[in-house]
Write an enzyme that holds these catalytic residues in place. Sequence first.
Site, PDB file in Angstrom:
ATOM      1  N   LYS A  35       0.835  -1.215   0.000  1.00 41.78           N
ATOM      2  CA  LYS A  35       0.000   0.000   0.000  1.00 41.78           C
ATOM      3  C   LYS A  35       0.869   1.264   0.000  1.00 41.78           C
ATOM      4  CE  LYS A  35      -2.955   3.158   0.750  1.00 41.78           C
ATOM      5  NZ  LYS A  35      -4.123   3.539   0.028  1.00 41.78           N
ATOM      6  N   CYS A  87      -3.328  10.915   1.642  1.00 40.26           N
ATOM      7  CA  CYS A  87      -2.704   9.620   1.325  1.00 40.26           C
ATOM      8  C   CYS A  87      -1.326   9.809   0.713  1.00 40.26           C
ATOM      9  CB  CYS A  87      -3.581   8.859   0.353  1.00 40.26           C
ATOM     10  SG  CYS A  87      -5.284   8.786   0.888  1.00 40.26           S
TER      11      CYS A  87
HETATM   12  N1  SAJ Z   1      -1.765  15.040  -8.800  1.00 44.30           N
HETATM   13  C1  SAJ Z   1      -0.950  15.790  -9.627  1.00 44.30           C
HETATM   14  N2  SAJ Z   1      -0.644  15.275 -10.861  1.00 44.30           N
HETATM   15  C2  SAJ Z   1      -1.105  14.067 -11.289  1.00 44.30           C
HETATM   16  C3  SAJ Z   1      -1.920  13.311 -10.427  1.00 44.30           C
HETATM   17  C4  SAJ Z   1      -2.232  13.828  -9.185  1.00 44.30           C
HETATM   18  O1  SAJ Z   1      -0.508  16.892  -9.274  1.00 44.30           O
HETATM   19  O2  SAJ Z   1      -0.793  13.699 -12.427  1.00 44.30           O
HETATM   20  C5  SAJ Z   1      -2.101  15.553  -7.452  1.00 44.30           C
HETATM   21  C6  SAJ Z   1      -3.578  15.752  -7.222  1.00 44.30           C
HETATM   22  O3  SAJ Z   1      -4.002  17.008  -7.688  1.00 44.30           O
HETATM   23  C7  SAJ Z   1      -3.671  15.623  -5.718  1.00 44.30           C
HETATM   24  C8  SAJ Z   1      -2.625  14.570  -5.408  1.00 44.30           C
HETATM   25  O4  SAJ Z   1      -1.734  14.566  -6.508  1.00 44.30           O
HETATM   26  O5  SAJ Z   1      -3.331  16.832  -5.067  1.00 44.30           O
HETATM   27  C9  SAJ Z   1      -3.148  13.175  -5.172  1.00 44.30           C
HETATM   28  O6  SAJ Z   1      -4.213  12.905  -6.054  1.00 44.30           O
HETATM   29  P1  SAJ Z   1      -4.463  11.464  -6.706  1.00 44.30           P
HETATM   30  O7  SAJ Z   1      -5.698  11.557  -7.513  1.00 44.30           O
HETATM   31  O8  SAJ Z   1      -3.238  11.003  -7.388  1.00 44.30           O
HETATM   32  O9  SAJ Z   1      -4.620  10.481  -5.490  1.00 44.30           O
HETATM   33  P2  SAJ Z   1      -5.487  10.480  -4.124  1.00 44.30           P
HETATM   34  O10 SAJ Z   1      -4.620  10.981  -3.031  1.00 44.30           O
HETATM   35  O11 SAJ Z   1      -6.804  11.116  -4.294  1.00 44.30           O
HETATM   36  O12 SAJ Z   1      -5.704   8.903  -3.956  1.00 44.30           O
HETATM   37  C10 SAJ Z   1      -4.562   8.071  -3.863  1.00 44.30           C
HETATM   38  C11 SAJ Z   1      -4.710   6.902  -4.861  1.00 44.30           C
HETATM   39  N3  SAJ Z   1      -3.456   6.175  -4.956  1.00 44.30           N
HETATM   40  C12 SAJ Z   1      -2.897   5.874  -6.142  1.00 44.30           C
HETATM   41  O13 SAJ Z   1      -3.392   6.211  -7.202  1.00 44.30           O
HETATM   42  C13 SAJ Z   1      -1.645   5.079  -6.108  1.00 44.30           C
HETATM   43  C14 SAJ Z   1      -5.835   5.991  -4.383  1.00 44.30           C
HETATM   44  O14 SAJ Z   1      -5.927   4.855  -5.234  1.00 44.30           O
HETATM   45  C15 SAJ Z   1      -5.578   5.554  -2.936  1.00 44.30           C
HETATM   46  O15 SAJ Z   1      -6.615   4.714  -2.444  1.00 44.30           O
HETATM   47  C16 SAJ Z   1      -5.548   6.810  -2.095  1.00 44.30           C
HETATM   48  O16 SAJ Z   1      -4.445   7.610  -2.537  1.00 44.30           O
HETATM   49  C17 SAJ Z   1      -5.369   6.404  -0.640  1.00 44.30           C
HETATM   50  O17 SAJ Z   1      -6.340   6.507   0.116  1.00 44.30           O
HETATM   51  O18 SAJ Z   1      -4.284   5.948  -0.282  1.00 44.30           O
END
Ligand code: SAJ
Length: 419
Positions: free
Chosen positions: A216, A270
């Site tokens: 995880k 996360c």
């Molecule tokens: N972000 C970027 N660029 C990207 C992707 C995301 O700047 O290309 C930023 C987003 O704006 C945000 C942050 O990263 O601020 C995180 O967003 P996210 O959509 O990547 O992820 P979370 O935090 O909403 O959810 C993550 C997910 N993990 C992965 O994709 C590996 C989700 O599947 C997990 O269940 C979740 O963390 C968790 O609860 O751990």
Amino acid sequence: MNEHIFTGRVAILGLGYIGLPTAAALATRGVEVVGVDVNAATVAAVSRGEVPFVEPDLAAAVSGAVAMGRLTASSEVPHADAYIVAVPTPFNDDHSADLRYVRSAVESIAPHLRGGEVVILESTSPPGTTEGVSRWLAELRPDLVLPHSSEGVPDVYVAHCPERVLPGKIMIEMVTNDRVVGGVTPRCAQQAAAVYRVFSQGEIVESDAASAEMAKLVENAYRDVNIAFANELSLISEDLELDVWEVIRLANHHPRVNVLTPGPGVGGHCIAVDPWFIVGAAPERSRLIRTAREVNDLKPHHVAEQVAAKSERFRNPTIACLGLAYKANIDDLRESPAVEIVAAIAELLPQTDVRVAEPMVHELPAELAAYPNVKLDGAADAIAASDIVVLLVDHDHFKALSRSRLAGKVVYDTRGFWR
Ligand code: SAJ
């Protein structure tokens, strides 16, 4: 292989972003679920069939499950056949995990155990935590320790099943994602897997607890490192006067390259948190993971400084900041870079009027309400009143705004939204 499906009563401790959707997923498939939370307002809301936060399709599932009589909420832990612990695991100043909520959940479960129950830790935790839960239960309930167990294993099936759902798509991913179930013993993993078989259509992959815990953390650290790469490229491109979005668009035409999207920083509870658990567990070895965290954590300061630099040419500018959530189309402000950026702008430019538009919330969070120069406003009004427009979150709501409103303004688009 034993592929049985759990029947019985489930108690879920923690009715937050994971606990409540899991409760709804089980209850709408006919399982009797008691949701337990220390927050009386959450218990009251769920008891009425309401959801205290925004997540697509969750409200309908919760109200349906409550109306069916399958989901109830309580501040007391009942006896159940399976317990799911979905409480927060924040980190301490030294980046070690703060397990006090997990400990207190385990302490509240222990008195109700009769032997043979399943106890699942869903909260993201450093390797070894689930084994620790098993040890705590053995200490709290020595009467349940198996007579022939040299390691003091209690007669309880303890496992780690990390949640992996994406906020904004929780109700879909909860059903479709594969699940990793790591047991303290293989039998523990089998028993815990049966609970997820009630609603999961993904593969349920059984393993040991510590590997599941680490997997995880690895998932979120992987994403963090990749986002840091994109964010670092955005800084480099700025210095070289290149358009990072164009550079990435071109690079991503390579069949084995998929650079993620730069942004104002990484938020949420996360990805901005979990990699630290790896760094905390192996500080000497986690150089890349630590640096990625630092790159992403520095991005909000960089954005605020850029906004301050852009404001120098105005005598008394008004700045519109669009979005506060940590990402698009959700109302979650936790660890949000947008909140950090607005606070930093308000601090760097105390005389400047900062108008914040966030369609997902009705009031400013406390950390922003403290600044007299920050006000919540509608997006169109905030843009109309401003000299500088800073796009912080790519909410669909902002797509509806006509681009002509931006004419004559200095636009700083941190997400490549208007590209
Ligand atoms: N972000 C970027 N660029 C990207 C992707 C995301 O700047 O290309 C930023 C987003 O704006 C945000 C942050 O990263 O601020 C995180 O967003 P996210 O959509 O990547 O992820 P979370 O935090 O909403 O959810 C993550 C997910 N993990 C992965 O994709 C590996 C989700 O599947 C997990 O269940 C979740 O963390 C968790 O609860 O751990």
